[in-house]
Design an enzyme around this catalytic site. Sequence first.
Site, PDB file in Angstrom:
ATOM      1  N   GLU A   9      -6.791   5.034  -8.471  1.00  0.00           N
ATOM      2  CA  GLU A   9      -8.201   5.735  -8.062  1.00  0.00           C
ATOM      3  C   GLU A   9      -8.633   6.736  -8.987  1.00  0.00           C
ATOM      4  OE1 GLU A   9      -9.853   6.725  -3.782  1.00  0.00           O
ATOM      5  OE2 GLU A   9      -8.180   5.483  -4.006  1.00  0.00           O
ATOM      6  N   ASP A  49       0.940  -1.218  -0.062  1.00  0.00           N
ATOM      7  CA  ASP A  49       0.083   0.093  -0.015  1.00  0.00           C
ATOM      8  C   ASP A  49       0.796   1.270   0.099  1.00  0.00           C
ATOM      9  OD1 ASP A  49      -2.476   1.113  -0.062  1.00  0.00           O
ATOM     10  OD2 ASP A  49      -2.542   1.556   2.219  1.00  0.00           O
ATOM     11  N   LYS A  72      -9.888   1.952  -8.804  1.00  0.00           N
ATOM     12  CA  LYS A  72     -10.480   2.229  -7.331  1.00  0.00           C
ATOM     13  C   LYS A  72     -11.551   3.185  -7.321  1.00  0.00           C
ATOM     14  CE  LYS A  72      -7.965   2.137  -3.366  1.00  0.00           C
ATOM     15  NZ  LYS A  72      -6.851   2.683  -2.415  1.00  0.00           N
ATOM     16  N   THR A 112     -13.235   1.105  -2.667  1.00  0.00           N
ATOM     17  CA  THR A 112     -12.630   1.417  -1.528  1.00  0.00           C
ATOM     18  C   THR A 112     -13.216   2.106  -0.730  1.00  0.00           C
ATOM     19  OG1 THR A 112     -10.388   2.463  -0.787  1.00  0.00           O
ATOM     20  CG2 THR A 112     -11.663   3.605  -2.712  1.00  0.00           C
ATOM     21  N   PHE A 161     -11.591  -0.982   5.160  1.00  0.00           N
ATOM     22  CA  PHE A 161     -10.645  -0.164   6.034  1.00  0.00           C
ATOM     23  C   PHE A 161     -10.621  -0.591   7.555  1.00  0.00           C
ATOM     24  CE2 PHE A 161      -9.068   3.475   3.238  1.00  0.00           C
ATOM     25  CZ  PHE A 161      -9.218   2.855   2.013  1.00  0.00           C
TER      26      PHE A 161
END
Length: 324
Positions: free
Chosen positions: A97, A18, A133, A158, A180
Amino acid sequence: MTTSLDYLKQTGTIVVSDSGDFESIDAYKPQDATTNPSLILAAANKPAYARLIDVAVQYGKGKGGSLENQANAAMDRLLVEFGKEILAIIPGRVSTEVDARLSFDKEGTKAKAKELIALYESLGIRKERILIKIASTWEGIQAARELERDDGIHCNLTLLFGFGQAVACAEAGVTLISPFVGRILDWYKKATGKNYEGDEDPGVKSVKKIFNYYKQHGYKTIVMGASFRNTGEIKSLAGVDFLTISPALLEELRKSTDPVPKRLDAQAAQAEPLPKVSFIDNEPAFRWTLLEDQMAFEKLHEGIRKFAEDGETLKSLLRKKLSA
């Protein structure tokens, strides 16, 4: 010497990096990598990545038009440049993203996803190696449903905090979700003043429930735990499909030799049956379920705002260079 990172991989969990800082990725041998506007912003400020900014600015200038048009083009190219460099290091896929400001715009999200894929393809990178994303809003999930079904574009949903979001994503047939973990923990610690560890961590509990539900009902969507605050959360989820982990925590796992036993398993997931529910074609029910979960509602919208702010900061940096 077998490290905790090795043990984690041996549980069957796919390890993902990440980070936008691709020079730090290779040491951990992840299969995939994830990026977001905040991670790209952090990396873009490092001198080592100035060349990527230069490529993006030249691309923006070449597109012509207003400064805003050039900045938007440069922004897309910068995200794709980072993705391209990461894909040269990893064997799997990179997540890129879409602009967080499109989180409530289904058609805008679809258009941006297609633009990013076209940009990757213009650089010789196949769409099979990209995950787009998208925030797990009603509009984002519907956009992903159509992108997967009609265009064969793989999506990573996400900013996922609530069970209803996860159910809708599975029903939409998205490739992967990113619940998350750490941000859920943050909310509960702030709300209750308590500390939570291991299996009592509300973020860990959330991912376990989603994983068990998906396995019980035969959903193929990959569950990828994200946003960790410590290695304890990671170890508590050993055996989940994927985990995306920051370089700092990957390094901590690599320096440790503590065993990491498997904690999640598709067979064991059947133990406590969870009734099947549906949200994908019921917008009022989806919105109501999200609203009723105060943590999920607050964290989703806070996350969108933060990604939008960091995206805007990154774009401002590009605007300055375009105007120079």
